[in-house]
Motif scaffolding. Structure first.
Motif, mmCIF file in Angstrom:
data_model
loop_
_atom_site.group_PDB
_atom_site.id
_atom_site.type_symbol
_atom_site.label_atom_id
_atom_site.label_comp_id
_atom_site.label_asym_id
_atom_site.label_seq_id
_atom_site.Cartn_x
_atom_site.Cartn_y
_atom_site.Cartn_z
ATOM 1 N N PHE A 323 22.739 20.086 1.756
ATOM 2 C CA PHE A 323 22.718 21.388 2.409
ATOM 3 C C PHE A 323 21.761 21.379 3.598
ATOM 4 O O PHE A 323 20.613 20.952 3.476
ATOM 5 N N LEU A 324 22.248 21.833 4.731
ATOM 6 C CA LEU A 324 21.412 22.064 5.910
ATOM 7 C C LEU A 324 21.197 23.569 5.983
ATOM 8 O O LEU A 324 22.134 24.312 6.242
ATOM 9 N N ARG A 325 19.989 24.014 5.758
ATOM 10 C CA ARG A 325 19.749 25.439 5.553
ATOM 11 C C ARG A 325 19.407 26.177 6.845
ATOM 12 O O ARG A 325 20.186 26.992 7.328
ATOM 13 N N VAL A 326 18.269 25.895 7.450
ATOM 14 C CA VAL A 326 17.842 26.646 8.636
ATOM 15 C C VAL A 326 18.275 25.950 9.930
ATOM 16 O O VAL A 326 18.098 26.477 11.016
ATOM 17 N N GLU A 366 22.914 33.768 14.211
ATOM 18 C CA GLU A 366 21.603 33.186 13.927
ATOM 19 C C GLU A 366 20.939 33.897 12.754
ATOM 20 O O GLU A 366 20.351 33.257 11.861
ATOM 21 N N MET A 367 21.026 35.217 12.735
ATOM 22 C CA MET A 367 20.405 35.980 11.650
ATOM 23 C C MET A 367 21.054 35.674 10.300
ATOM 24 O O MET A 367 20.381 35.664 9.263
ATOM 25 N N MET A 368 22.362 35.400 10.300
ATOM 26 C CA MET A 368 23.033 35.081 9.039
ATOM 27 C C MET A 368 22.482 33.802 8.423
ATOM 28 O O MET A 368 22.469 33.636 7.207
ATOM 29 N N PHE A 369 22.028 32.878 9.280
ATOM 30 C CA PHE A 369 21.445 31.630 8.780
ATOM 31 C C PHE A 369 19.939 31.724 8.579
ATOM 32 O O PHE A 369 19.370 30.964 7.807
ATOM 33 N N ARG A 370 19.286 32.640 9.270
ATOM 34 C CA ARG A 370 17.828 32.736 9.177
ATOM 35 C C ARG A 370 17.387 33.639 8.026
ATOM 36 O O ARG A 370 16.426 33.330 7.308
ATOM 37 N N THR A 371 18.078 34.761 7.839
ATOM 38 C CA THR A 371 17.669 35.701 6.791
ATOM 39 C C THR A 371 18.825 36.108 5.883
ATOM 40 O O THR A 371 18.618 36.836 4.914
ATOM 41 N N GLY A 372 20.036 35.664 6.201
ATOM 42 C CA GLY A 372 21.192 35.990 5.381
ATOM 43 C C GLY A 372 21.531 34.886 4.398
ATOM 44 O O GLY A 372 20.684 34.070 4.033
ATOM 45 N N SER A 373 22.795 34.830 3.980
ATOM 46 C CA SER A 373 23.199 33.902 2.911
ATOM 47 C C SER A 373 23.919 32.662 3.425
ATOM 48 O O SER A 373 24.363 31.828 2.631
ATOM 49 N N GLN A 374 24.037 32.495 4.750
ATOM 50 C CA GLN A 374 24.796 31.376 5.296
ATOM 51 C C GLN A 374 24.011 30.055 5.264
ATOM 52 O O GLN A 374 22.789 30.054 5.389
ATOM 53 N N LEU A 375 24.744 28.974 5.114
ATOM 54 C CA LEU A 375 24.186 27.618 5.142
ATOM 55 C C LEU A 375 25.266 26.671 5.649
ATOM 56 O O LEU A 375 26.414 27.067 5.859
ATOM 57 N N VAL A 376 24.895 25.420 5.856
ATOM 58 C CA VAL A 376 25.854 24.373 6.198
ATOM 59 C C VAL A 376 25.800 23.328 5.099
ATOM 60 O O VAL A 376 24.716 22.977 4.615
#
Length: 415
Positions: A323-326, A366-376
């Motif tokens: 998982f690549l998170r941020v 960007e916000m979905m990956f920074r403070t939301g639930s999205q990841l790669v």
């Protein structure tokens, strides 16, 4: 400003939202816990109702049209406030009902049959290569980069991503490689300069296909690498390695079985696939209605439970998962900085509304990956359990070897 004011009282728990309504009255919401402080001006009274019933779609449209603006604060401040309070919005009774209805319509929202899939891709990717050059890295990679350090440039981080994926493919001389959703070609062009392979990339974007083939000729690898305007479902030959970066988000949940069935058909018996895709750490849901309408028709970032179900039904081994998170938040921040630096040029090419649409997209993503639930996630797949080395050390070792080879062969980040 009712009924919007009722929802905002429940919504804003972190930070403070000051709303100046169309009549000039001031309403203040939140302030119970520290967080972003935003002053928003609404100039259209019809927004009170539309924001209440469909806040994500209406907010994006209102900003695009200039009916929503910000004072002593920015769009980034607002979208940060929205993101950190997202869960409280989802728990509001009306929003819970509407989201349940939306999930029931997911099959129709994510329909991507052959033909329609190309139209959906063209909506986003065929608006012109010159536009994407204004904010992507010089290699034009439109997917999550991999930052080994905060000081990495966007070009360095994108090359890190290519190297990481290449190491997971465990390439051998003479292998045939397929890239599903090959974009502007950098993934296969990178692999072809590192290893003695033959490769095919397929894309549904005319603009991407043309430029990728031009780049292959410029680099002198066109005899081993070609790009085709073609749906992956039309392919019949088999490949030793398959890679797909940033394409799976456009497949649609109800096409996952079809996707992995085709992957199984296209892989040789000892073949390996590396799937790079956006996902999320929360239960299955739906894509943002604004994102579906204006940016990516038919797109959806899956929950891992949705992906694993389809993989299991197609007799594929998951031989590695990372998982690549941020990293995507960092990537999007770089894109936004470059977009803002070229904003005047974008306005000349299109118009102010287009600029606002892309600002809303880049920052909200960007916000979905920074403070939301999205990841790669990186999912490595194979037909055989031992198709790759059993100890994961080979991924790190290969990255080191490739870094040395890049230096020897002059395969540096574009620039």
């Amino acid at each position: 400003m009712f009924p919007l004011s009722h929802m905002l009282k429940s919504f804003v728990r972190l930070g403070t939202l000051k709303v100046i309504d169309a009549e000039g009255r001031v309403h203040i919401f939140g302030g119970r816990a520290p967080g972003p402080e935003v002053t928003m001006r609404l100039t259209d009274p019809t927004l009170y109702r539309s924001l209440f019933f469909n806040p994500e779609l209406a907010a994006g449209e209102a900003y695009m049209d200039g009916r929503m603006s910000f004072e002593n604060s920015t769009l980034r401040d607002f979208l940060t406030l929205f993101s950190v309070n997202r869960l409280s919005l989802g728990s509001y009774p009306l929003q819970k009902v509407l989201r349940t209805v939306s999930r029931g319509l997911k099959r129709f929202q994510q329909a991507n049959p052959i033909g329609k899939a190309q139209k959906n891709v063209a909506h986003h990717y065929d608006i012109g290569n010159d536009f994407y050059r204004l904010f992507l890295d010089r290699g034009m990679q439109y997917s999550c980069a991999y930052f080994l350090s905060d000081s990495d440039t966007l070009e360095e981080a994108q090359q890190n991503k290519l190297r990481l994926i290449a190491s997971k493919l465990d390439l051998k001389p003479g292998q045939k490689v397929l890239d599903i959703g090959s974009g502007w070609g950098d993934m296969l062009l990178f692999l072809a300069r590192l290893a003695d392979i033959k490769a095919v990339g397929v894309t549904l974007s005319k603009e991407q296909c043309k430029l990728a083939n031009e780049k292959a000729k410029e680099l002198g690898v066109a005899d081993r690498v070609r790009f085709e305007l073609r749906d992956y479902r039309d392919l019949t030959e088999r490949f030793d390695r398959i890679v797909s970066v940033g394409m799976f988000e456009h497949v649609g949940v109800h096409h996952y079985g079809e996707f992995f069935t085709k992957v199984n058909d296209l892989l040789t018996d000892d073949g390996v696939m590396l799937l790079h895709s956006i996902g999320h750490m929360s239960p299955p849901g739906t894509a943002s209605p604004w994102l579906r309408k204006y940016i990516f028709p038919g797109a959806y970032s899956p929950a891992l439970s949705e992906v694993f179900t389809a993989v299991e039904q197609n007799s594929l081994w998951v031989t590695d998962l990372e998982f690549l998170r941020v990293h995507y938040a960092k990537t999007l921040a770089h894109w936004d900085q470059r977009f803002q630096a070229n904003r005047a040029r974008v306005a000349e090419m299109y118009d102010e509304r287009f600029c606002r649409m892309w600002e809303f997209y880049l920052i909200s993503a960007e916000m979905m990956f920074r403070t939301g639930s999205q990841l790669v996630f990186h999912m490595q797949l194979a037909k055989k359990r031992d198709a790759v080395p059993l100890a994961r050390d080979y991924i790190t070792d290969t990255q080191r070897a490739y870094r040395e080879l890049e230096a020897t062969r002059g395969i540096g980040p574009p620039g």
